[in-house]
Design a protein around this motif. Structure first.
Motif: not given
Length: 550
Positions: A123-142
């Protein structure tokens, strides 16, 4: 000593549960033997409990050491660490799937207090979501595809032959393959599951793996089938069944693959001994595609330009010059602009020293709090919406907000010779992990009737693109039909006209932003519209550029 301990334990149990009715357990050796069997079960159970607790603590300790090492490396240069796409993917992965695994383990008794802390942190810090993980993975593959990066090299932390980060573990590779599978990207699933398999065999001491060889084989078999190689899929499925003979899904897939192979063999027999298709292939020429469609020919040109493999011919470059220009602006007589011609027709130029470091720093500070996911305009509805072919965040700065913005806008007017009253506000953009923008036009085409309807300023006549950072690798602006690439250089600005003098869009200005391989990319755009430019760029039977930079 161990025997005494076991005896004490057995006596304690007897005292707690009581003996048989006659109270004479010791009189029958057979019953004592049964008690020893009871003790054996209890000891085995206790050993299992201790082993599970020790495994839990050892796993958490291994994870803590791994996180501390990575965090220590990152703390040395935070900007350099997070601008590396592999580090960004691994950091996102650690804070999603890895941390979720740690959380699940910590939920048992001893981790209750710490689990409550994690809940508070969420509730205090920013955490990545599963969507962020998927986006990071797709970016690396791109990035892997665009820059033709070898899978094993990327896993070793090498990008274009340069070692940037620590190696990826088999678990990291497995998760990247799994993310590809979730996206129905079976090509990359095969690449990264094979890499996970190779690394798993090289990591005999890795006790934190969340998968097995059977898991990899299952992903590999189905993905290989989806890519059209049924024979290999069957081979892998048979290998999986040697490990897990009663695997229900694998047994079902085996029957399916065998049936498919049999049908293919029967089809080949019907076509002839050589297996050729009797259907003749058309020799008619392929019709030219819509210039707005990102086809495979343009994709190849785009990727080659991003890699620096496609360049203008010497004859195209021969007439280009660098010079100082004043554009008939009296103020510029004191300090003329530095202009570099990049392409003759359409006329594309680069202005050097077009934005100063102090201006860039202020614009970045103003934009950061306002960043939102960059959008594109729907060609049918005119509405702004996010798209997976544009990965960046942007903010808009009004001219009157700061004297620096006013200065930059005035400098844009001096560079272009155009009226800024019909220009959009300054858009500041930061590209994220593998950030890119696929080939597009800045102007609205005829069928996009609702484009810019809220502005009432006409079409976008020109674009000025300020580069606000250097980029280590990648991030070029490429014009796919012109074989021209502009590589970011901090403080420079690119300028081109989007429309012909008759107001029609110049499809040759179709351009793209290549993915950022390493580093970070900051740019700002000034899009200038038609209204008010009638006397500054009138319709005429002459070239689109002359004494002015327009």
């Amino acid at each position: 000593m161990a025997a005494d301990w076991r005896l004490i334990l057995l006596l304690g149990i007897l005292l707690l549960v009581g003996g048989p009715a006659n109270g004479e357990v010791y009189t029958a050796l057979a019953e004592m033997e049964e008690l020893l069997e009871t003790e054996s079960v209890l000891i085995t159970n206790l050993e299992g409990y201790i082993r599970v607790q020790e495994d839990k603590l050892n796993f958490l300790k291994n994870k803590m050491d791994e996180y501390q090492r990575e965090h220590s490396d990152a703390s040395n240069d935070i900007t350099a660490y997070v601008s590396n796409p592999i580090n960004a993917y691994l950091l996102t992965k650690r804070l999603t799937t890895d941390w979720r695994q740690v959380e699940n383990l910590m939920e048992h008794d001893v981790g209750t207090d710490f689990l409550q802390n994690i809940t508070q942190y969420r509730s205090l810090l920013k955490f990545p979501s599963d969507e962020d993980l998927n986006g990071a993975a797709v970016a690396l593959l791109r990035l892997q595809d665009t820059y033709q990066l070898d899978t094993s090299s990327v896993a070793r932390g090498k990008l274009n032959g340069i070692q940037y980060s620590t190696e990826m573990s088999s678990d990291d590779c497995f998760e990247l393959g799994r993310q590809s599978y979730v996206n129905h990207d079976y090509y990359h699933t095969v690449l990264w599951m094979n890499e996970a398999m190779a690394r798993m065999l090289e990591e005999p001491t890795n006790h934190t793996q969340s998968f097995t060889k059977a898991d990899i084989l299952e992903y590999l078999a189905f993905s290989t089938y989806k890519e059209g190689n049924i024979e290999s899929a069957l081979t892998m499925t048979n290998e999986l069944l040697q490990l897990l003979p009663h695997h229900e899904r694998a047994n079902g897939n085996k029957r399916f693959y065998e049936k498919e192979i049999a049908q293919q063999l029967q089809l080949r027999k019907m076509k002839g001994d050589d297996g050729t298709d009797e259907m003749p292939k058309s020799d008619l020429p392929v019709a030219k595609s819509d210039p707005a469609i990102f086809d495979m020919t343009e994709r190849r040109a785009y990727e080659m330009l991003c890699r620096g493999e496609l360049k203008p011919s010497p004859s195209d470059l021969r007439s280009l010059r660098c010079r100082y220009v004043t554009n008939r602006v009296p103020f510029l007589r004191l300090g003329p602009l530095k202009l570099e011609e990049v392409h003759a027709d359409p006329y594309i130029v680069i202005y050097h020293d077009a934005m100063y470091d102090s201006e860039i720093d202020l614009i970045k500070r103003m934009a950061r709090p306002r960043f939102r996911r960059a959008t594109v305009q729907n060609s049918v509805t005119g509405a702004l919406e996010t798209a997976n072919y544009r990965i960046s965040k942007s903010a808009w700065l009004k001219t009157q907000e700061d004297r620096v913005i006013e200065t930059v806008v005035q400098r844009t007017a001096d560079m272009t010779g155009l009226d800024m009253d019909s220009a959009e506000e300054l858009q500041v953009v930061n590209y994220g992990i593998g950030g890119h923008y696929e080939p597009h036009f800045d102007f609205a085409r005829k069928e996009e009737e609702r484009a810019f309807e809220g502005l009432n300023l006409g079409n976008r006549i020109a674009t000025v693109l300020f580069y606000m950072s250097d980029v280590e690798q990648g991030g070029a602006t490429v014009f796919t039909s012109l074989h021209t690439a502009l590589f970011p250089k901090k403080g420079t600005a690119a300028f081109w006209m989007n429309l012909h003098r008759d107001g029609q869009g110049d499809v040759r200005t179709r351009h793209a932003a290549c993915p950022v391989l390493t580093g970070t990319k900051w740019v700002s755009n000034k899009w200038i519209h038609e209204r008010g430019q009638e006397f500054r760029r009138p319709c005429a039977l002459e070239e689109d550029h002359g004494e002015f930079a327009i």
